[in-house]
Scaffold this motif. Structure first.
Motif, PDB file in Angstrom:
ATOM      1  N   UNK A  31       0.828  -1.208   0.000  1.00  0.00           N
ATOM      2  CA  UNK A  31       0.000   0.000   0.000  1.00  0.00           C
ATOM      3  C   UNK A  31       0.865   1.263   0.000  1.00  0.00           C
ATOM      4  N   UNK A  32       1.978   1.208   0.742  1.00  0.00           N
ATOM      5  CA  UNK A  32       2.871   2.370   0.788  1.00  0.00           C
ATOM      6  C   UNK A  32       3.448   2.678  -0.592  1.00  0.00           C
ATOM      7  N   UNK A  33       3.863   1.634  -1.320  1.00  0.00           N
ATOM      8  CA  UNK A  33       4.401   1.845  -2.666  1.00  0.00           C
ATOM      9  C   UNK A  33       3.323   2.345  -3.619  1.00  0.00           C
ATOM     10  N   UNK A  34       2.127   1.795  -3.461  1.00  0.00           N
ATOM     11  CA  UNK A  34       1.013   2.245  -4.297  1.00  0.00           C
ATOM     12  C   UNK A  34       0.733   3.725  -4.064  1.00  0.00           C
ATOM     13  N   UNK A  39       2.727   1.018  -9.604  1.00  0.00           N
ATOM     14  CA  UNK A  39       1.656   0.112  -9.996  1.00  0.00           C
ATOM     15  C   UNK A  39       1.938  -1.267  -9.401  1.00  0.00           C
ATOM     16  N   UNK A  40       1.543  -1.446  -8.141  1.00  0.00           N
ATOM     17  CA  UNK A  40       1.834  -2.682  -7.416  1.00  0.00           C
ATOM     18  C   UNK A  40       0.672  -3.674  -7.582  1.00  0.00           C
ATOM     19  N   UNK A  41       1.025  -4.901  -7.928  1.00  0.00           N
ATOM     20  CA  UNK A  41       0.042  -5.987  -7.953  1.00  0.00           C
ATOM     21  C   UNK A  41       0.215  -6.762  -6.652  1.00  0.00           C
ATOM     22  N   UNK A  42      -0.819  -6.776  -5.841  1.00  0.00           N
ATOM     23  CA  UNK A  42      -0.707  -7.356  -4.502  1.00  0.00           C
ATOM     24  C   UNK A  42      -1.235  -8.792  -4.499  1.00  0.00           C
ATOM     25  N   UNK A  43      -0.310  -9.746  -4.419  1.00  0.00           N
ATOM     26  CA  UNK A  43      -0.671 -11.157  -4.305  1.00  0.00           C
ATOM     27  C   UNK A  43      -0.324 -11.683  -2.913  1.00  0.00           C
ATOM     28  N   UNK A  44      -0.277 -10.770  -1.950  1.00  0.00           N
ATOM     29  CA  UNK A  44       0.163 -11.155  -0.601  1.00  0.00           C
ATOM     30  C   UNK A  44      -0.986 -11.476   0.337  1.00  0.00           C
ATOM     31  N   UNK A  45      -2.170 -10.947   0.050  1.00  0.00           N
ATOM     32  CA  UNK A  45      -3.244 -11.018   1.035  1.00  0.00           C
ATOM     33  C   UNK A  45      -4.189 -12.171   0.744  1.00  0.00           C
ATOM     34  N   UNK A  46      -4.635 -12.858   1.789  1.00  0.00           N
ATOM     35  CA  UNK A  46      -5.574 -13.966   1.648  1.00  0.00           C
ATOM     36  C   UNK A  46      -7.006 -13.479   1.686  1.00  0.00           C
ATOM     37  N   UNK A  47      -7.381 -12.708   0.679  1.00  0.00           N
ATOM     38  CA  UNK A  47      -8.714 -12.115   0.685  1.00  0.00           C
ATOM     39  C   UNK A  47      -9.385 -12.309  -0.668  1.00  0.00           C
ATOM     40  N   UNK A 358      11.341  -8.770  -5.495  1.00  0.00           N
ATOM     41  CA  UNK A 358      10.211  -8.791  -6.423  1.00  0.00           C
ATOM     42  C   UNK A 358       9.254  -7.636  -6.165  1.00  0.00           C
ATOM     43  N   UNK A 359       9.156  -7.201  -4.914  1.00  0.00           N
ATOM     44  CA  UNK A 359       8.303  -6.054  -4.612  1.00  0.00           C
ATOM     45  C   UNK A 359       8.879  -4.783  -5.229  1.00  0.00           C
ATOM     46  N   UNK A 360      10.189  -4.587  -5.084  1.00  0.00           N
ATOM     47  CA  UNK A 360      10.801  -3.350  -5.558  1.00  0.00           C
ATOM     48  C   UNK A 360      11.113  -3.378  -7.055  1.00  0.00           C
ATOM     49  N   UNK A 361      11.467  -4.555  -7.595  1.00  0.00           N
ATOM     50  CA  UNK A 361      11.857  -4.622  -8.995  1.00  0.00           C
ATOM     51  C   UNK A 361      10.669  -4.918  -9.909  1.00  0.00           C
ATOM     52  N   UNK A 362       9.799  -5.838  -9.483  1.00  0.00           N
ATOM     53  CA  UNK A 362       8.652  -6.216 -10.315  1.00  0.00           C
ATOM     54  C   UNK A 362       7.365  -5.531  -9.873  1.00  0.00           C
ATOM     55  N   UNK A 363       7.406  -4.902  -8.697  1.00  0.00           N
ATOM     56  CA  UNK A 363       6.194  -4.307  -8.108  1.00  0.00           C
ATOM     57  C   UNK A 363       5.088  -5.340  -7.944  1.00  0.00           C
ATOM     58  N   UNK A 364       5.486  -6.514  -7.440  1.00  0.00           N
ATOM     59  CA  UNK A 364       4.533  -7.571  -7.105  1.00  0.00           C
ATOM     60  C   UNK A 364       4.748  -7.940  -5.643  1.00  0.00           C
TER      61      UNK A 364
END
Length: 404
Positions: A31-34, A39-47, A358-364
């Motif tokens: 969320x902070x990067x967003x 353009x972060x794709x968030x695949x971290x949350x179990x929702x 991967x968060x900083x380089x791929x924004x995932x």
């Protein structure tokens, strides 16, 4: 003004020893990067990415209009508890009474209640690993001793009855597992659970918390509950809820079914912490159960398609050791082949390093397996659109190609 260090040292040993939830921590970073414009794709949350079905929302609105705005019974409205009893009979062929049911503010509280009520200081709690991030920390809060036992990748990370038997000692009090599993998506079938029950039959002092929150998100055989085995039924606390199958994460409603003495103990524990769950959420939950599980099955069909999409895309990424999840909406590949590789002078030493790269380089955004008891893995959630999954895996493939 009080010195910050003085305040920090005033905090209890209990809270200072408690680890932050890594899934929540990674989602916060995403969320902070967003917010910074990435353009972060968030695949971290179990929702689930689905909306709560409309008929459930309508029931909540009706409850407000009808004046359900007061304190609720600690264990839940009688109507909801009866609907949960009906659900267990309909879906699991289990016979309970309302006195066996306690409704809580999410399945996480249900688990915490049960652990606190069954664990004394020094009791050993066997946790099937990989495990959901909060199991170990909840056991520590209860002053129990977590004893993780690791399932093998070749067995879809499922712990076997033989492994369980070897881990049991005279101090073992509790066993905890989830099926379908977070983070692996593994599902214990009837034969496997009956074998586990056969081990537990020899140890009548051991109780079990069976976390079935992903019950409806099952891609294979019909779900089987350990409590269906008569010889261990009274020692099984079955945990479930509405967050996953009904896409009701924000409504915060979970529940247990257990022996009436255990249920009464959880009621007592909860009475001193939160009291009863939100009145509006409970009315919505009752409506969800009355409506059956048709919408859950529709969502599960979408998750299965997404699982297959992700597996196909992962085949194009060298170094990922994968398997086929049979439930939930996660895949948990072994990524250890990338440990020791470098990019721009920085070495990837762990899954945590790889996740941050991967968060900083791929924004995932992903979650390191260290949080789940498997430091060689990373958890991917596929509870998002096909388009986002395709884009995320493409970015990941391109970023990993930079590591030498």
């Amino acid at each position: 003004m009080q010195d910050l260090e003085a305040v920090k040292t005033a905090l209890s040993d209990r809270i200072q020893a408690l680890a932050e939830s890594q899934t929540i921590a990674m989602a916060k970073k995403a969320r902070e990067l967003t917010a910074q414009g990435y353009d972060v794709i968030n695949l971290s949350f179990g929702e689930p990415d689905f909306q709560t079905p409309q008929y459930i929302k309508d029931a909540a609105k009706q409850a407000i209009d009808e004046g359900f705005t007061f304190y609720t019974p600690v264990a839940g409205y009688p109507e909801l508890r009866q609907e949960i009893v009906n659900k267990f009979k309909r879906d699991n062929n289990l016979d309970y009474k309302p006195e066996n049911i306690v409704v809580s503010t999410g399945a996480k509280q249900s688990i915490a209640n049960a652990v606190m009520c069954l664990t004394n200081p020094g009791d050993e709690v066997i946790i099937f690993s990989p495990y959901w991030v909060s199991y170990e920390e909840i056991v520590k809060l209860a002053e129990g001793v977590p004893v993780p036992i690791m399932g093998r990748l070749e067995n879809d990370y499922k712990v076997t009855a033989e492994q369980l038997e070897k881990a049991i000692t005279s101090n073992t009090k509790l066993v905890m597992y989830s099926s379908p599993c977070n983070p692996t998506g593994a599902v214990f079938d009837e034969e496997e659970l009956r074998a586990i029950a056969a081990v537990l039959e020899k140890h009548p002092q051991i109780y079990v918390i069976a976390d079935e929150i992903y019950e409806y998100i099952n891609f294979g055989e019909k779900h089987f509950s350990l409590a269906s085995v008569a010889s261990v039924r009274d020692r099984v606390v079955t945990v479930n809820g509405f967050s996953k199958g009904y896409a009701m994460t924000g409504w915060r409603v979970g529940y247990i079914a257990a022996h009436k003495e255990i249920a009464a103990a959880c009621d007592k524990m909860q009475s001193q912490i939160t009291s009863g769950t939100s009145s509006i959420s409970q009315k919505a939950a009752a409506a969800a159960l009355k409506g059956g599980n048709e919408t859950a099955l529709e969502m599960t069909a979408a998750y299965r398609r997404r699982r297959d999409l992700v597996l196909n895309l992962m085949q194009e990424i060298p170094g990922f050791k994968t398997y086929v999840p049979q439930g939930a909406f996660y895949i948990f590949p072994d990524v250890s082949e990338y440990f020791g590789k470098q990019y721009e002078g920085k070495t990837i030493e762990s899954a945590e390093d790889l996740s941050m790269f991967l968060l900083t380089d791929a924004n995932v955004a992903l979650v390191s397996g260290e949080a789940f008891g498997a430091p060689q893995c990373i958890r991917f959630s596929f509870a998002t659109s096909d388009e986002k999954l395709t884009e995320a895996l493409t970015r990941i493939k391109n970023s990993l190609a930079k590591l030498q």
